[in-house]
Design a protein around this motif. Structure first.
Motif, short mmCIF file in Angstrom:
data_model
loop_
_atom_site.label_atom_id
_atom_site.label_comp_id
_atom_site.label_asym_id
_atom_site.label_seq_id
_atom_site.Cartn_x
_atom_site.Cartn_y
_atom_site.Cartn_z
N VAL A 66 0.86 -1.18 0.00
CA VAL A 66 0.00 0.00 0.00
C VAL A 66 0.90 1.23 0.00
O VAL A 66 1.94 1.26 0.66
CB VAL A 66 -0.93 0.03 1.24
CG1 VAL A 66 -1.72 1.33 1.29
CG2 VAL A 66 -1.89 -1.15 1.21
N ILE A 89 -7.24 2.72 3.11
CA ILE A 89 -7.66 1.62 2.27
C ILE A 89 -7.81 0.40 3.17
O ILE A 89 -6.84 -0.04 3.80
CB ILE A 89 -6.64 1.35 1.14
CG1 ILE A 89 -6.64 2.52 0.16
CG2 ILE A 89 -6.97 0.05 0.44
CD1 ILE A 89 -5.67 2.34 -0.97
N ARG A 90 -9.01 -0.15 3.24
CA ARG A 90 -9.28 -1.33 4.06
C ARG A 90 -9.34 -2.53 3.14
O ARG A 90 -10.29 -2.68 2.37
CB ARG A 90 -10.58 -1.14 4.84
CG ARG A 90 -10.49 -0.01 5.87
CD ARG A 90 -11.85 0.36 6.41
NE ARG A 90 -11.76 1.29 7.52
CZ ARG A 90 -11.62 2.59 7.39
NH1 ARG A 90 -11.56 3.13 6.18
NH2 ARG A 90 -11.53 3.38 8.45
N SER A 91 -8.33 -3.35 3.21
CA SER A 91 -8.19 -4.43 2.24
C SER A 91 -7.71 -5.70 2.91
O SER A 91 -6.88 -5.66 3.83
CB SER A 91 -7.21 -4.02 1.12
OG SER A 91 -7.09 -5.03 0.15
N LEU A 140 -6.13 -9.41 1.61
CA LEU A 140 -5.63 -10.07 0.41
C LEU A 140 -4.79 -11.27 0.78
O LEU A 140 -4.21 -11.36 1.87
CB LEU A 140 -4.83 -9.10 -0.46
CG LEU A 140 -3.56 -8.46 0.09
CD1 LEU A 140 -2.60 -8.17 -1.06
CD2 LEU A 140 -3.88 -7.17 0.81
N ARG A 143 -8.74 -11.16 -3.00
CA ARG A 143 -8.74 -9.79 -2.52
C ARG A 143 -10.15 -9.42 -2.11
O ARG A 143 -11.14 -9.81 -2.74
CB ARG A 143 -8.24 -8.83 -3.60
CG ARG A 143 -8.05 -7.41 -3.09
CD ARG A 143 -7.76 -6.46 -4.24
NE ARG A 143 -6.58 -6.81 -5.00
CZ ARG A 143 -5.34 -6.51 -4.66
NH1 ARG A 143 -5.11 -5.87 -3.53
NH2 ARG A 143 -4.34 -6.86 -5.41
N TYR A 144 -10.25 -8.67 -1.01
CA TYR A 144 -11.55 -8.22 -0.53
C TYR A 144 -11.37 -6.84 0.10
O TYR A 144 -10.49 -6.64 0.94
CB TYR A 144 -12.10 -9.20 0.51
CG TYR A 144 -13.49 -8.86 1.01
CD1 TYR A 144 -14.61 -9.30 0.33
CD2 TYR A 144 -13.67 -8.10 2.16
CE1 TYR A 144 -15.89 -9.01 0.78
CE2 TYR A 144 -14.94 -7.79 2.63
CZ TYR A 144 -16.05 -8.25 1.93
OH TYR A 144 -17.30 -7.95 2.37
N SER A 145 -12.17 -5.88 -0.36
CA SER A 145 -12.14 -4.53 0.19
C SER A 145 -13.43 -4.26 0.95
O SER A 145 -14.49 -4.76 0.57
CB SER A 145 -11.96 -3.50 -0.93
OG SER A 145 -10.73 -3.69 -1.59
N TYR A 146 -13.33 -3.47 2.01
CA TYR A 146 -14.50 -3.19 2.82
C TYR A 146 -14.43 -1.74 3.29
O TYR A 146 -13.41 -1.07 3.17
CB TYR A 146 -14.59 -4.13 4.02
CG TYR A 146 -13.44 -4.03 5.00
CD1 TYR A 146 -13.57 -3.31 6.18
CD2 TYR A 146 -12.23 -4.66 4.75
CE1 TYR A 146 -12.53 -3.21 7.08
CE2 TYR A 146 -11.17 -4.56 5.64
CZ TYR A 146 -11.34 -3.84 6.81
OH TYR A 146 -10.30 -3.73 7.69
N LEU A 163 -7.49 -2.40 -6.01
CA LEU A 163 -7.83 -2.65 -4.62
C LEU A 163 -9.33 -2.67 -4.37
O LEU A 163 -9.80 -3.20 -3.36
CB LEU A 163 -7.18 -1.60 -3.71
CG LEU A 163 -5.65 -1.66 -3.60
CD1 LEU A 163 -5.16 -0.52 -2.72
CD2 LEU A 163 -5.18 -2.98 -3.06
N SER A 164 -10.12 -2.07 -5.26
CA SER A 164 -11.57 -2.00 -5.06
C SER A 164 -12.29 -3.23 -5.59
O SER A 164 -13.51 -3.33 -5.45
CB SER A 164 -12.13 -0.75 -5.73
OG SER A 164 -11.93 -0.82 -7.14
N HIS A 221 -13.38 -7.11 -5.67
CA HIS A 221 -13.47 -8.35 -4.89
C HIS A 221 -13.13 -9.52 -5.80
O HIS A 221 -13.36 -9.50 -7.00
CB HIS A 221 -14.87 -8.56 -4.34
CG HIS A 221 -15.26 -7.55 -3.30
ND1 HIS A 221 -14.35 -6.77 -2.65
CD2 HIS A 221 -16.47 -7.20 -2.80
CE1 HIS A 221 -14.97 -5.98 -1.79
NE2 HIS A 221 -16.27 -6.22 -1.87
#
Length: 538
Positions: free
Chosen positions: A195, A224-226, A228, A240-243, A282-283, A285
């Motif tokens: 990041v 950035i909440r990720s 991976l 990968r999963y972003s929230y 990063l956005s 899923h």
């Protein structure tokens, strides 16, 4: 017919069964019961299941009777309220700068800009003490935010924030333990940037690392909440999963294609293909939201917030020795702590979720998807929770959780700095939730017998009187519980506390060595040079 074959053949046949079938065979007849109760091999097998352990002793084999005696000594230590304090790593407080969480059966810490990875000894399991050191050229101890170790692969993973002129970057390093922090020879890219973000919005991000074979999972909670998962030998991101939101999300690698995800008041199982590379965006899923496991439904006005989660699903490896027994990975639990607010008060829900329960629900979801056209499955709480999860209501928010295998330690009350009239004390509750735990002796589950437990635990019979749950909360997974109380004297600062397979490790920074460490009874308060050290409590 079974009773007519030779006794040694009966014993070998019974040893091939699981513990449930062995116990069921005790009711066949008096002769079979006598063979099971009289065989030391079957007794060892039964007591391993009761302790949540598996036999890991290999060549050279330790005699079965010695293994059984060591296991009984281990269990007696767990059940005893008497603490045996052993001072470890005694030194001045200036040397001990940071204590990390346990990883791979070791406790990393920094001392005088040198990273040390300490493996505590285990008398009952036969693991010798050992320390690995890494100089400042290999690891910048001031910049490191997280450390994970996998001794089986000679791998140490560090995450550290690097300051640049206008931004800060999170760098991952894959290092070799045996080469004293040199780049790992099997890593496709030993140094990588995960990041890079503006310094103005960064704040204090949270990072976490877990290792499973060729896969490394990263949790990053910042602007950035990720989440991976990467293959460190091919340098491919495979999941990968972003929230969004303020609450952290937690995930745990169950195997090389399945992930358990906790986001808010929701638990889900995701699947992914470890051989498929995903986008760098990063956005985006990746993988598949395979099924959702519903949690106990709450009444209107009850607002849940996730406080923390912890697990150690995969047992530590010991390339240089062979433990006699180790925690059974099939019985490991994931501990999740929620605060549920409902005006004017708040309650704290601790959920212990066994990996075996998750595997059963994953298999159930597979069957449902075959029948319903491969659609996402939602499993109601009543279908999986009452028998497969242990829920515990706490009267106060514990400062931290620490989990090893099926055991979860909850540090309930700690005073880091106390005045002249009050001792620095901590109450630690250790839960052990899994099937067959009722075979082992432990502290009774009823809270009324212990005023300390009554202070911290809400009686299960009154769970439904707190106005939180929309329907009666049923939780039937068996568990045992033991309590430890620590009194370290005045002016004692704690750095960290960890649950290990063999006890509790406590890192302290007191003004002097407390009397419990064999100081003379007439020692003056706060006399002598300041000292910092860890205590291994077994």
């Amino acid at each position: 017919m079974f009773c007519t074959i030779p006794e040694e053949i009966q014993v070998k046949t019974l040893l091939a069964l699981d513990i449930g079938d062995i116990l069921a065979c005790r009711s066949l007849c008096r002769q079979t019961r006598g063979i099971i109760d009289g065989s030391i091999e079957l007794q060892y097998r039964k007591e391993l299941a009761a302790a949540g352990m598996i036999d890991t002793n290999q060549v050279p084999r330790t005699p079965i009777r010695e293994r059984l005696n060591r296991l009984r000594a281990y269990e007696e230590t767990y059940r005893s309220d008497e603490l045996s304090y052993r001072p470890m790593l005694a030194s001045t407080p200036e040397e001990f700068e940071v204590w990390w969480n346990t990883t791979g059966g070791t406790v990393p810490y920094t001392a005088k800009e040198i990273l040390q990875t300490w493996r505590p000894p285990s008398v009952s399991r036969g693991v010798p003490e050992r320390t690995w050191s890494f100089g400042p050229d290999a690891v910048d101890t001031e910049a490191v935010d997280w450390i994970s170790v996998d001794m089986a692969q000679d791998l140490m993973v560090t995450l550290q924030w690097i300051d640049h002129d206008d931004h800060k970057s999170l760098e991952c390093r894959l290092l070799s333990v045996s080469l004293k922090g040199a780049p790992h020879p099997h890593a496709a890219r030993p140094f990588s940037v995960l990041v890079a973000e503006s310094l103005q919005v960064f704040g204090s991000p949270y990072v976490h690392v877990q290792i499973l074979g060729d896969l490394i999972g990263y949790a990053i909670h910042g602007p950035i909440r990720s989440l991976l998962v990467c293959n460190w030998k091919t340098d491919c991101v495979v999941w990968r999963y972003s929230y969004s939101g303020c609450a952290r999300a937690y995930f745990y690698l169950l195997d090389d294609s399945t992930i358990f995800l906790i986001e808010g008041y929701a638990m889900r199982i995701h699947t992914f293909d470890a051989n498929t590379r995903v986008f760098d965006d990063l956005s985006v899923h990746s993988g598949e939201d395979f099924c959702e496991l519903e949690l106990p439904p709450l009444l209107d006005g009850a607002k849940p917030f996730i406080n923390s989660a912890d697990a150690q699903l995969h047992p530590a490896s010991y390339p240089d020795c062979t433990p006699v027994f180790s925690a059974d990975p099939a019985q490991a639990v994931i501990a999740v702590l929620y605060t549920i607010r409902k005006s004017p008060a708040a309650s704290h829900l601790l959920m212990l979720v066994p990996v075996d329960t998750l595997c059963q629900q994953f298999a159930y979801a597979k069957e449902q998807r075959k029948r319903n056209g491969n659609t996402r499955v939602i499993v109601p709480w009543d279908a999986w929770g009452p028998a497969g999860v242990r829920c515990i209501l706490l009267t106060d928010t514990p400062p931290r959780l620490s989990v090893v295998g099926s055991k979860c330690a909850v540090w309930m009350r700690w005073q880091d700095w106390v005045g002249d009239s009050t001792d620095g004390t901590a109450d630690v509750l250790i839960f052990d939730a899994r099937p067959w735990v009722h075979l082992a002796a432990g502290l009774p589950q009823a809270t009324g017998r212990d005023p300390v437990l009554e202070r911290y635990l809400i009686d299960p019979a009154s769970y439904n009187q707190h106005g939180l749950f929309a329907s009666p909360l049923r939780t039937n997974l068996p568990y045992r519980l033991t309590h430890r109380k620590f009194c370290f004297g005045r002016a004692v600062l704690t750095a960290s506390m960890f649950l290990l397979e063999d006890g509790l490790a406590v890192a302290l920074r007191p003004d002097r060595l407390p009397p419990l460490l064999n100081e003379p009874d007439n020692a003056e308060p706060f006399a002598g040079e300041p000292a910092g050290y860890a205590l291994l409590l077994t």
